[in-house]
Design a protein around this motif. Structure first.
Motif, PDB file in Angstrom:
ATOM      1  N   GLU A   1     -65.437  84.491  75.682  1.00 50.38           N
ATOM      2  CA  GLU A   1     -66.246  83.874  76.719  1.00 50.38           C
ATOM      3  C   GLU A   1     -67.286  82.993  76.050  1.00 50.38           C
ATOM      4  O   GLU A   1     -67.682  83.243  74.908  1.00 50.38           O
ATOM      5  CB  GLU A   1     -66.943  84.940  77.572  1.00 50.38           C
ATOM      6  N   ASP A   2     -67.728  81.952  76.755  1.00 47.31           N
ATOM      7  CA  ASP A   2     -68.794  81.112  76.211  1.00 47.31           C
ATOM      8  C   ASP A   2     -69.963  82.005  75.811  1.00 47.31           C
ATOM      9  O   ASP A   2     -70.394  82.874  76.583  1.00 47.31           O
ATOM     10  CB  ASP A   2     -69.236  80.085  77.247  1.00 47.31           C
ATOM     11  N   LEU A   3     -70.490  81.767  74.612  1.00 48.47           N
ATOM     12  CA  LEU A   3     -71.403  82.733  74.005  1.00 48.47           C
ATOM     13  C   LEU A   3     -72.654  82.033  73.484  1.00 48.47           C
ATOM     14  O   LEU A   3     -72.562  81.030  72.781  1.00 48.47           O
ATOM     15  CB  LEU A   3     -70.692  83.453  72.854  1.00 48.47           C
ATOM     16  N   LEU A   4     -73.807  82.583  73.830  1.00 51.15           N
ATOM     17  CA  LEU A   4     -75.083  82.140  73.260  1.00 51.15           C
ATOM     18  C   LEU A   4     -75.593  83.228  72.336  1.00 51.15           C
ATOM     19  O   LEU A   4     -75.616  84.403  72.716  1.00 51.15           O
ATOM     20  CB  LEU A   4     -76.098  81.866  74.374  1.00 51.15           C
ATOM     21  N   VAL A   5     -76.006  82.848  71.128  1.00 49.07           N
ATOM     22  CA  VAL A   5     -76.540  83.812  70.167  1.00 49.07           C
ATOM     23  C   VAL A   5     -77.907  83.322  69.689  1.00 49.07           C
ATOM     24  O   VAL A   5     -78.036  82.199  69.198  1.00 49.07           O
ATOM     25  CB  VAL A   5     -75.612  83.994  68.955  1.00 49.07           C
ATOM     26  N   LEU A   6     -78.908  84.168  69.859  1.00 44.25           N
ATOM     27  CA  LEU A   6     -80.248  83.922  69.333  1.00 44.25           C
ATOM     28  C   LEU A   6     -80.448  84.806  68.107  1.00 44.25           C
ATOM     29  O   LEU A   6     -80.412  86.029  68.211  1.00 44.25           O
ATOM     30  CB  LEU A   6     -81.303  84.240  70.398  1.00 44.25           C
ATOM     31  N   VAL A   7     -80.635  84.193  66.942  1.00 40.97           N
ATOM     32  CA  VAL A   7     -80.855  84.945  65.708  1.00 40.97           C
ATOM     33  C   VAL A   7     -82.333  85.283  65.609  1.00 40.97           C
ATOM     34  O   VAL A   7     -83.187  84.386  65.549  1.00 40.97           O
ATOM     35  CB  VAL A   7     -80.396  84.136  64.479  1.00 40.97           C
ATOM     36  N   ARG A   8     -82.646  86.564  65.608  1.00 31.37           N
ATOM     37  CA  ARG A   8     -84.034  87.011  65.540  1.00 31.37           C
ATOM     38  C   ARG A   8     -84.494  87.252  64.106  1.00 31.37           C
ATOM     39  O   ARG A   8     -85.648  86.955  63.757  1.00 31.37           O
ATOM     40  CB  ARG A   8     -84.217  88.300  66.340  1.00 31.37           C
ATOM     41  N   ARG A   9     -83.608  87.821  63.303  1.00 26.97           N
ATOM     42  CA  ARG A   9     -83.936  88.103  61.903  1.00 26.97           C
ATOM     43  C   ARG A   9     -82.713  87.807  61.059  1.00 26.97           C
ATOM     44  O   ARG A   9     -81.577  88.011  61.498  1.00 26.97           O
ATOM     45  CB  ARG A   9     -84.370  89.567  61.729  1.00 26.97           C
ATOM     46  N   GLY A  10     -82.933  87.361  59.827  1.00 30.31           N
ATOM     47  CA  GLY A  10     -81.823  87.031  58.941  1.00 30.31           C
ATOM     48  C   GLY A  10     -81.220  85.685  59.300  1.00 30.31           C
ATOM     49  O   GLY A  10     -81.872  84.811  59.870  1.00 30.31           O
ATOM     50  N   ARG A  11     -79.941  85.527  58.981  1.00 34.55           N
ATOM     51  CA  ARG A  11     -79.258  84.267  59.285  1.00 34.55           C
ATOM     52  C   ARG A  11     -77.779  84.529  59.518  1.00 34.55           C
ATOM     53  O   ARG A  11     -77.219  85.524  59.072  1.00 34.55           O
ATOM     54  CB  ARG A  11     -79.451  83.253  58.157  1.00 34.55           C
ATOM     55  N   LYS A  12     -77.153  83.595  60.228  1.00 31.45           N
ATOM     56  CA  LYS A  12     -75.746  83.660  60.558  1.00 31.45           C
ATOM     57  C   LYS A  12     -75.070  82.405  60.051  1.00 31.45           C
ATOM     58  O   LYS A  12     -75.642  81.306  60.091  1.00 31.45           O
ATOM     59  CB  LYS A  12     -75.557  83.773  62.081  1.00 31.45           C
ATOM     60  N   ALA A  13     -73.838  82.542  59.578  1.00 32.81           N
ATOM     61  CA  ALA A  13     -73.022  81.389  59.188  1.00 32.81           C
ATOM     62  C   ALA A  13     -71.708  81.456  59.944  1.00 32.81           C
ATOM     63  O   ALA A  13     -71.056  82.502  59.996  1.00 32.81           O
ATOM     64  CB  ALA A  13     -72.769  81.379  57.686  1.00 32.81           C
ATOM     65  N   LEU A  14     -71.328  80.343  60.563  1.00 28.00           N
ATOM     66  CA  LEU A  14     -70.057  80.209  61.263  1.00 28.00           C
ATOM     67  C   LEU A  14     -69.159  79.332  60.407  1.00 28.00           C
ATOM     68  O   LEU A  14     -69.447  78.147  60.201  1.00 28.00           O
ATOM     69  CB  LEU A  14     -70.275  79.588  62.633  1.00 28.00           C
ATOM     70  N   ILE A  15     -68.071  79.917  59.929  1.00 22.54           N
ATOM     71  CA  ILE A  15     -67.246  79.268  58.917  1.00 22.54           C
ATOM     72  C   ILE A  15     -65.913  78.866  59.538  1.00 22.54           C
ATOM     73  O   ILE A  15     -65.222  79.684  60.145  1.00 22.54           O
ATOM     74  CB  ILE A  15     -67.025  80.211  57.718  1.00 22.54           C
ATOM     75  N   ALA A  16     -65.567  77.590  59.386  1.00 20.37           N
ATOM     76  CA  ALA A  16     -64.322  77.050  59.916  1.00 20.37           C
ATOM     77  C   ALA A  16     -63.707  76.124  58.870  1.00 20.37           C
ATOM     78  O   ALA A  16     -64.377  75.729  57.914  1.00 20.37           O
ATOM     79  CB  ALA A  16     -64.591  76.279  61.210  1.00 20.37           C
ATOM     80  N   PRO A  17     -62.430  75.785  59.014  1.00 15.97           N
ATOM     81  CA  PRO A  17     -61.811  74.866  58.046  1.00 15.97           C
ATOM     82  C   PRO A  17     -62.538  73.531  57.948  1.00 15.97           C
ATOM     83  O   PRO A  17     -62.487  72.870  56.900  1.00 15.97           O
ATOM     84  CB  PRO A  17     -60.385  74.682  58.608  1.00 15.97           C
ATOM     85  N   THR A  18     -63.223  73.119  59.021  1.00 19.84           N
ATOM     86  CA  THR A  18     -63.926  71.841  59.010  1.00 19.84           C
ATOM     87  C   THR A  18     -65.304  71.912  58.383  1.00 19.84           C
ATOM     88  O   THR A  18     -65.963  70.882  58.199  1.00 19.84           O
ATOM     89  CB  THR A  18     -64.065  71.314  60.450  1.00 19.84           C
ATOM     90  N   GLY A  19     -65.796  73.121  58.069  1.00 23.07           N
ATOM     91  CA  GLY A  19     -67.112  73.253  57.479  1.00 23.07           C
ATOM     92  C   GLY A  19     -67.813  74.509  57.950  1.00 23.07           C
ATOM     93  O   GLY A  19     -67.247  75.333  58.670  1.00 23.07           O
ATOM     94  N   THR A  20     -69.064  74.651  57.536  1.00 24.99           N
ATOM     95  CA  THR A  20     -69.866  75.827  57.851  1.00 24.99           C
ATOM     96  C   THR A  20     -71.106  75.408  58.636  1.00 24.99           C
ATOM     97  O   THR A  20     -71.798  74.456  58.259  1.00 24.99           O
ATOM     98  CB  THR A  20     -70.290  76.565  56.575  1.00 24.99           C
ATOM     99  N   LEU A  21     -71.363  76.119  59.718  1.00 27.91           N
ATOM    100  CA  LEU A  21     -72.555  75.888  60.527  1.00 27.91           C
ATOM    101  C   LEU A  21     -73.500  77.050  60.291  1.00 27.91           C
ATOM    102  O   LEU A  21     -73.160  78.203  60.546  1.00 27.91           O
ATOM    103  CB  LEU A  21     -72.174  75.796  62.003  1.00 27.91           C
ATOM    104  N   SER A  22     -74.710  76.759  59.812  1.00 31.80           N
ATOM    105  CA  SER A  22     -75.694  77.791  59.510  1.00 31.80           C
ATOM    106  C   SER A  22     -76.691  77.910  60.652  1.00 31.80           C
ATOM    107  O   SER A  22     -77.144  76.907  61.210  1.00 31.80           O
ATOM    108  CB  SER A  22     -76.435  77.461  58.212  1.00 31.80           C
ATOM    109  N   VAL A  23     -77.034  79.150  60.979  1.00 32.25           N
ATOM    110  CA  VAL A  23     -77.999  79.423  62.039  1.00 32.25           C
ATOM    111  C   VAL A  23     -79.074  80.334  61.456  1.00 32.25           C
ATOM    112  O   VAL A  23     -78.793  81.463  61.057  1.00 32.25           O
ATOM    113  CB  VAL A  23     -77.330  80.106  63.252  1.00 32.25           C
ATOM    114  N   SER A  24     -80.293  79.842  61.402  1.00 33.21           N
ATOM    115  CA  SER A  24     -81.384  80.577  60.782  1.00 33.21           C
ATOM    116  C   SER A  24     -82.181  81.362  61.813  1.00 33.21           C
ATOM    117  O   SER A  24     -81.925  81.285  63.025  1.00 33.21           O
ATOM    118  CB  SER A  24     -82.311  79.594  60.043  1.00 33.21           C
ATOM    119  N   LYS A  25     -83.149  82.098  61.350  1.00 32.88           N
ATOM    120  CA  LYS A  25     -84.040  82.871  62.210  1.00 32.88           C
ATOM    121  C   LYS A  25     -84.709  81.949  63.231  1.00 32.88           C
ATOM    122  O   LYS A  25     -85.142  80.849  62.921  1.00 32.88           O
ATOM    123  CB  LYS A  25     -85.091  83.561  61.347  1.00 32.88           C
ATOM    124  N   ASN A  26     -84.757  82.407  64.482  1.00 31.14           N
ATOM    125  CA  ASN A  26     -85.353  81.661  65.590  1.00 31.14           C
ATOM    126  C   ASN A  26     -84.602  80.373  65.900  1.00 31.14           C
ATOM    127  O   ASN A  26     -85.190  79.408  66.386  1.00 31.14           O
ATOM    128  CB  ASN A  26     -86.826  81.355  65.315  1.00 31.14           C
TER     129      ASN A  26
END
Length: 312
Positions: free
Chosen positions: A68-93
């Protein structure tokens, strides 16, 4: 605002075997039978689902499908979304919105903090369609993912929406209003979600299985629920490129991943809830699918004393 990544298509093969529980086959319930009353509806009555994720273990989830369409708010740490086309980084806040139907390798990293924490909202079909009917049409609907900085207005509406969805005293009408308000705010900021006009047979079956992943889902029972013959249902699944066994397995493992990341339930309890009697066989199947053992997160959580909030 960073541009949206292009559509991502990543495939993975299931490995390993696991013995699943074989409970007695029950008659379809009234709730199950009501699921096929209309062609395009959400199984869940809630307009969105709230998932609060916490983990002190740096871990990479392999080939996560966004249902399902998804919204993610990163509160602490960081997230990386990795795909063949590249990596999207999502930092705190920071906020990231992921389009339904995409697939990612997801890296959740506490970074310099003791724990990775995130708030996720998974939007049901109906409010997405409602907002699409309100806002003027655009060419650039979300096709993969887009990040956004968290300002005061966006933070407030996200929190208000999550609290309304989690509160037992808030009416479904008000919950829907909160979700639509959030989707309108996203839309005015250039993030338009694409409504689903028709739910595939595989997705209908997937949503039904998710109601009780521990049960012995057989084609005959599903056929009775959907008022179709077993042979017809097999053909429809085959035409979509799926098998019933594959759908059941994937739903169980996806459910286990969410429970592991967002609750304090024991691994054994999660295994039983998702259809496995054997802890070891469940762990092997989980690691084969997601790329890490469930015990890794639980052990590090115990060492660091991180707190996990139970789903409402």
């Amino acid at each position: 605002m960073p541009p949206a990544l292009r559509d991502v298509h990543v495939t993975t093969a299931f490995r390993g075997t696991a013995r699943l529980r074989q409970p007695m086959v029950a008659k379809p319930t009234e709730k199950e039978l009501s699921l096929v009353s209309t062609p395009v509806t959400d199984i869940a009555s809630a307009p969105a689902q709230v998932i609060r994720i916490a983990s002190s273990a740096r871990h990479r989830v392999r080939t996560l499908s966004i249902r399902e369409d998804l919204l993610v708010l990163v509160r602490r740490g960081r997230k990386a979304l990795i795909a063949p086309t590249g990596t999207l980084s999502v930092s705190k806040n920071e906020v990231v919105v992921l389009a339904r139907g995409t697939q990612w390798d997801v890296l959740n990293d506490p970074a310099d903090e003791s724990c990775y924490e995130a708030l996720a909202l998974a939007f049901s079909d109906e409010p997405v369609r409602a907002v699409a009917a309100i806002l003027p049409p655009v060419r650039d609907e979300l096709s993969a993912a887009r990040t956004m900085d968290l300002d005061g207005e966006l933070s407030e509406v996200i929190e208000r929406t999550a609290l309304a969805l989690e509160a037992a005293t808030v009416s479904p009408v008000l919950q829907r209003h909160r979700v639509i308000e959030l989707l309108l705010v996203l839309g005015e900021r250039g993030v338009r979600l694409k409504p689903v006009e028709q739910i595939s047979w595989a997705e209908r079956i997937r949503r039904l299985i998710a109601l009780r992943p521990e049960e012995d889902w057989r084609i005959e029972r599903l056929a009775e629920v959907f008022h179709a013959s077993a042979s017809t249902l097999r053909r429809r699944l085959a035409g979509s490129g799926f098998t019933l066994a594959g759908l059941v397995r994937e739903v169980r493992l996806e459910t286990a991943l969410v429970l592991l990341q967002s609750t304090q339930r024991s691994i054994n309890d999660i295994a039983l809830h998702c259809g496995w009697e054997s802890h070891s066989r469940f762990s092997a199947a989980f690691q084969a699918r997601w790329g890490f053992a469930p015990s890794v997160m639980r052990q590090r959580l115990a060492q660091n004393g991180a707190h996990l909030e139970r789903l409402a």
